[in-house]
Design an enzyme around this catalytic site. Sequence first.
Site, mmCIF file in Angstrom:
data_model
loop_
_atom_site.group_PDB
_atom_site.id
_atom_site.type_symbol
_atom_site.label_atom_id
_atom_site.label_comp_id
_atom_site.label_asym_id
_atom_site.label_seq_id
_atom_site.Cartn_x
_atom_site.Cartn_y
_atom_site.Cartn_z
ATOM 1 N N THR A 298 10.653 -4.606 1.304
ATOM 2 C CA THR A 298 10.476 -4.063 0.036
ATOM 3 C C THR A 298 10.290 -2.189 0.244
ATOM 4 O OG1 THR A 298 7.875 -4.426 0.011
ATOM 5 C CG2 THR A 298 9.667 -6.018 -0.950
ATOM 6 N N SER A 299 10.212 -1.433 -0.698
ATOM 7 C CA SER A 299 9.766 -0.203 -0.441
ATOM 8 C C SER A 299 9.116 0.193 -1.884
ATOM 9 C CB SER A 299 10.829 0.702 -0.049
ATOM 10 O OG SER A 299 10.509 2.072 -0.272
ATOM 11 N N PRO A 300 8.047 1.257 -1.788
ATOM 12 C CA PRO A 300 7.748 1.757 -2.999
ATOM 13 C C PRO A 300 8.566 3.176 -3.444
ATOM 14 C CG PRO A 300 6.140 2.511 -1.440
ATOM 15 C CD PRO A 300 7.382 1.608 -0.711
ATOM 16 N N ASP A 408 11.693 4.293 4.934
ATOM 17 C CA ASP A 408 10.158 4.660 4.569
ATOM 18 C C ASP A 408 9.377 5.646 5.737
ATOM 19 O OD1 ASP A 408 10.277 3.428 2.252
ATOM 20 O OD2 ASP A 408 9.339 1.690 2.866
#
Length: 771
Positions: A298-300, A408
């Site tokens: 996942t990544s924001p 990221d």
Amino acid sequence: MAARLLLAISVACTCLAVIHADGDGFLVGVGKADITGPVADGYANPDQFAAGIHTRLYARAFIAADIADPSRRFAFVNMDAGMASQAVTFTVIAKLKELYGEELYSEQNVALSGTHTHAGPAGYLQYVIYGITSLGFYTPTFDAIVAGVVLSIRRAHDDLQPGGLSVGSGELLGANINRSPTAYLENPAWERQLYGGDIDKQMTLLRVDDAQGRALGAFSWFPVHGTSMNNTNSLVSGDNKGAAAQFMEHWAAARPVGAQQAQQAQQAQQAQQAQHKAPADVSEGLVAAFCQANVGDTSPNTQGAFCMDTGEPCDAVHSTCGGRVQQCIGRGPGWPDHFASTRIVGQKQADKAQALLTGDLEALSGAIEYRHTFLDMRNIQVEASNFTRAGTTCKPAMGFAFAAGTTDGPGAFDFQQSDTNGTAFWRLVRNFIRKPTPEQEACHKPKPILLDVGEMHYPYEWVPYITEIQILRAGRLLILCVPGEFTTMAGRRLKRAVQATVEEAWGSDLHIVIAGLTNTYASYITTPEEYGAQRYEGGFTLYGQHTLDAYIQEFVRLATAMTAGKATPAGPPPPNQLSKQWSLVPPVVADGVPAGKAFGDVAEDVPPGSFAVGDTVVAVFHAGCPRNNIRAEGTFLAVERRADNGSWLQVHSDADWSTKFAWWRPHKLSELSYATMSWEVPPGTLPGTYRLRCFGDYKPWFSSPKPYEGSSREFDVEAAPGSSTSSSSGENIADSSSSGGLWGDLKDRLLSLGHRAGLGWLCAFFEDSAA
């Protein structure tokens, strides 16, 4: 003895009270404590040394106990930390045994879970690989986390009272994306069709109530990396999950308070959130924890990854720009402002949790249960089943793709994700450090081994080979505690397998959550198909392509034992390596100030004039190193407002979103240092007279640290918004901390090389190993 007798009497009385009231329920308690370690010289990235505080870090705990047998309980702790640490876990449990005896709390029923912020002090993990880039183990960081976690559990323990638990879930959009979608597509089409997309969007929230139905705690699980604050940031921060916790706790605290508490300090905070007040059944002291789930891929950075030099999207398979990873960077929703991205992703999580907390939830009832076991991951024989394929795990090793980093936080040199071959040059370098055996290479295929950490034992173990898994149950809620970062599909497979195992006994549609990075950190866990793609996550899956299947098999065994009411074997205990730790972090020798100055004196004051909402107020003080005193449960700065009677009331501290405490030296070897205090005036701030306050400790030569404090000039905040009058000159002084001139830069480089004893080439690869 007397204390235990009083505790027993208290528990017995509360049990009688609850049975008389409704005949069912739990004993519950919540607690929160500061775990902020030294905020100077302590990140995992060698070019990202900590230099102040954006937000403080906290441990948030809840305890749930069986009403009929209060000794049957578990404690779950969510830490604003990169990950859990095996050393922290068994030290915390040892201290709990000293406090409460041998039986009440143990590795069976205590779970410590990290939020995975990448902006926290490093140096608290007991394995070599996770400490190289932080110059080894750093005892003050370790001690701060242990002390804070123990205090949070003690507060939850002391808060134990009759109450209830309820749970619900809902979809949260716009807060995460999959950063390795090409690897996800390697999973079977039939399996991908079971789900709505390549990332989990469900947030699950546990509400903890007192006997009057007032919410004391809100613990939510949602998968998103703590990388909104990118690796140019130098301030300690809880990242997006820490921001979400602060926003939600402030939302709860903004309700009207009793007359005795209605002082101007609280009034300012109430006014700030007046338009979004919490309902009356939410405690002003709500403990809101935003826990990590199957976070692996996942990544924001929800805009996706783009090349910094061209603005074009990165190569999708290798995450490169012109064949190199360094320019491929993920963009958050507030890009290029990572503080804005952190706020947006944090606010989305807070808003969803608030909606769930105040919406329709399912009341939990039933048993409090727990199971735990240690696993030797070096040679687990996995049997074929509906959820696993036959195979054997391997001694741990890291692949070439691991060194490429992620969108990221990119790696260095010519490493790339999705690399199943490696390069001749780096194989030569690898062989110089430790050449893997043919058996190791065969076991880990198709991952080409870069670091054969499972066969590297000097000066002590480089990575864990004994990991642990755990299941906590409160009625229809199951918390699956995993020792690393499961990818989206890996987490889905684990939950499906556990659901199928227990549904005959407990029914279908249970609430099953994954608590990531719990108790131990053993890097990533991908599906075998994703492992074959060898993106970063596959390259950092330590025990080979059967890692996930091994964990699924052992979780199924725990769940089977739980449904049958049987005990589970403890498993082989992990090594305690605390006595072997090395550290190259230099001590604070002495602090100094220019002639005619004292610590706490203003170096550059708040400029004349008044300020309005949205303006930034800045002052610079002569300071000592923050490592002299971490000021646990305290603050390095304060924003104070003058009351009508002339006294000063604190309205903000260094824990608040609106403040920043930045500490810096002109160069590494200087005994002079400065603290830049800044406050962005938030909406709802009461008009009046304010000042900035500085607190710290300085280290004299050949003596112990001594406290100091200082104040800026007074300034006014107006009721009406106005144009910015922030101190640009103060910001320029702060910016000078990044420039020490040619000689300062050369000294920094030499120190860095010396400290790393020839391992400097590794440093850029560990961005995701220990925040």
